[in-house]
Scaffold this motif. Structure first.
Motif, mmCIF file in Angstrom:
data_model
loop_
_atom_site.group_PDB
_atom_site.id
_atom_site.type_symbol
_atom_site.label_atom_id
_atom_site.label_comp_id
_atom_site.label_asym_id
_atom_site.label_seq_id
_atom_site.Cartn_x
_atom_site.Cartn_y
_atom_site.Cartn_z
ATOM 1 N N ALA A 103 12.665 10.867 -2.236
ATOM 2 C CA ALA A 103 11.600 11.812 -2.595
ATOM 3 C C ALA A 103 12.043 13.250 -2.330
ATOM 4 O O ALA A 103 11.817 14.148 -3.156
ATOM 5 N N ALA A 111 15.816 5.240 -4.478
ATOM 6 C CA ALA A 111 14.390 5.298 -4.842
ATOM 7 C C ALA A 111 13.933 3.994 -5.464
ATOM 8 O O ALA A 111 13.697 3.908 -6.657
ATOM 9 N N PHE A 149 9.311 4.113 -3.044
ATOM 10 C CA PHE A 149 8.988 5.382 -3.724
ATOM 11 C C PHE A 149 7.521 5.488 -4.129
ATOM 12 O O PHE A 149 6.934 6.568 -4.046
ATOM 13 N N THR A 194 4.993 9.919 -1.079
ATOM 14 C CA THR A 194 5.916 10.584 -2.003
ATOM 15 C C THR A 194 5.237 11.769 -2.682
ATOM 16 O O THR A 194 5.824 12.855 -2.790
ATOM 17 N N ILE A 234 6.238 15.762 -2.421
ATOM 18 C CA ILE A 234 6.480 16.604 -3.593
ATOM 19 C C ILE A 234 5.578 17.845 -3.545
ATOM 20 O O ILE A 234 6.017 18.970 -3.799
#
Lengths: 379, 106
Positions: free
Chosen positions: A169, A277, A282, A287, A291
């Motif tokens: 990630a 991943a 994931f 995750t 982000i």
């Protein structure tokens, strides 16, 4: 009999083992491949990462499986290539290549650029605080924060040491945001600077002698590695590469490091990072949070660099264009190009590229130092 | 880790990065003072003198990031394009190229 055989083949194939999670990951891989090829978002890294992601989510291929005890299966190809990531070999070798491609001249000519490089690490601290507040452990928060350094190899190096489970990630977020710099930074740059500031034309940089350029990597290595030994692989390789370039006596080594070597390592790094991943790891809320936090880190870093740029503009009596501060977020040379473009939009005769390269390369050192501090605290 | 503790760690991180880079700043200044050859200082002064002379020769003097370029019958936009093309064709970064003057040829 034939029907049984066909049925057996199907039941033992990857098709039978496909789950909806695998399908989602294959879709994500295809989207990333599209972004790399069609939109040209950091294709050199995003394409191998995306294909590694695709390979790792084809069930039963076992490319990332380690050797099993008592089995004749030696393990998957990517498992062995991944050891270079796990042991911190690839990020350091990439830094060697980056060193051979980096000109520290603008930084030596205007050393005050270092403060903009330092200011642009603000996002690392900010994201660390927010991530901790959201329930991440300090190790994980440090790894998430380093996305704000906008330095892929440093992010990978630190994450393999502090929070290896978050590697896919973090790597994908770091490289995606680096590719999105031309979209993320300009609105923040325009918001925090006045038109008058953006129009500032900067004085030419002084010429830097060859001796200064040769002594610089040696002095920085001695100082930084003595102060933060944990960062020796990154700073050491970066400065070795730069010494290859500046000394001018090992052209073949310099050429290999900045072409063949960095290309080979980029393939291995990209494919194996992508291959970590897998669907189980994931497809989690975590995750998405990483982000989102990465984007915040990136924006805070841009703000930090710009604020220091504005302070330096004020201290210099309006001689420094604050737009070059945003280039402190490493991402060489993309961030410097964004400063150049924004400067020229405000004043078509403005040439900020070389001035922005100072904070830009200072950001590389700054994010490596930040990684060293995080390793010293939590490693 | 509590939010208060993470605040302290975050601030400590930023302060430490600033401190390390501030020391590097001092180190570069020191290196420049010791290593910068006097000859280059003289060269810079000579360049300035010649640049002043050039303005009196009815030429435009354009200051760019990589030095001063004398332009004769060429606008800045065209000059920038020429410099970029030369850099691209020769595969030499702009930072390593020195342009003294660009003039239009009839």
């Amino acid at each position: 009999m034939f029907l049984d055989a066909i049925s057996n083949i199907f039941m033992n194939s990857g098709f039978a083992a496909l789950t909806w999670q695998h399908c989602v990951m294959l879709l994500v891989a295809c989207i990333l491949i599209y972004l790399a090829i069609v939109k040209k978002f950091e294709p050199l890294l995003l394409l191998p990462i995306a294909f590694g992601l695709l390979l790792a989510n084809l069930p039963l291929a076992g490319l990332m499986s380690g050797p099993q005890e008592g089995s004749t299966d030696p393990g998957g190809l990517l498992y062995y290539l991944y050891q270079g990531v796990k042991l911190g070999i690839y990020p350091s070798l990439i830094f060697l290549g980056i060193g051979t491609m980096t000109d520290f001249g603008p930084l030596i000519a205007r050393p005050s650029s270092l403060f903009m490089g330092a200011g642009a690490q603000f996002g690392i601290g900010a994201a660390f605080i927010i991530a901790t507040a959201l329930g991440f452990t300090p190790h994980e928060a440090g790894s998430i924060g380093i996305i704000g350094g906008a330095d892929g190899p440093t992010a990978i190096y630190l994450t393999t040491r502090l929070a290896p489970d978050l590697l896919p990630a973090i790597a994908i977020a770091a490289y995606s945001y680096m590719a999105l710099i031309p979209l993320i930074q300009p609105p923040i740059m325009r918001l925090l600077t006045t038109k008058k500031e953006r129009e500032i034309k900067m004085e030419q940089l002084r010429e830097v002698s060859k001796l200064e350029k040769i002594v610089f990597p040696i002095a920085v290595t001695i100082f930084c590695v003595l102060l933060l030994p944990s960062v020796a692989p990154l700073i050491g390789m970066l400065m070795l590469g730069n010494l290859f370039k500046e000394s001018g006596v090992v052209e073949r080594l310099s050429d290999t490091a900045q072409n063949a070597l960095i290309n080979i390592v980029t393939i291995f790094l990209g494919v194996t990072v992508g291959a970590t991943a897998n669907a189980e790891r994931f497809l989690q809320l975590e995750t998405l949070m990483i982000i989102g936090l990465g984007l915040l880190a990136f924006m805070f870093s841009t703000v930090g660099g710009l604020i220091i740029g504005k302070v330096m503009c004020w201290l210099s009596g309006g001689k420094i264009n604050p737009l070059i501060g945003s280039a402190g977020v490493s991402a060489v040379p993309m961030a410097a190009r964004v400063s150049q473009v924004e400067g020229q939009k405000a004043n078509p005769s403005n040439y900020l590229l070389m001035h922005a390269m100072g904070p830009n390369v200072a950001g590389v050192i700054g994010s490596a130092v930040a990684a060293g501090v995080l390793l010293a605290l939590f490693g | 880790m509590s939010v208060g503790e993470s605040l302290v760690v975050g601030l400590f991180l930023v302060v430490l990065v600033f401190s390390v880079l501030a020391i590097l700043y001092g180190m570069i200044m020191l290196l420049a003072a010791v290593l910068r050859p006097k000859a280059s200082k003289k060269a810079v002064e000579n360049n300035k003198d010649s640049a002043v002379g050039a303005t009196s020769m009815d030429m435009d003097l354009v200051q760019t990031s990589f030095g001063e370029v004398k332009l004769k019958d060429v606008d800045e936009r065209t000059a920038a394009m020429i410099m970029a093309i030369i850099s691209d064709e020769s595969q030499i970064p702009l930072s390593e190229l020195r342009f003294k003057s660009i003039k239009a040829v009839e």
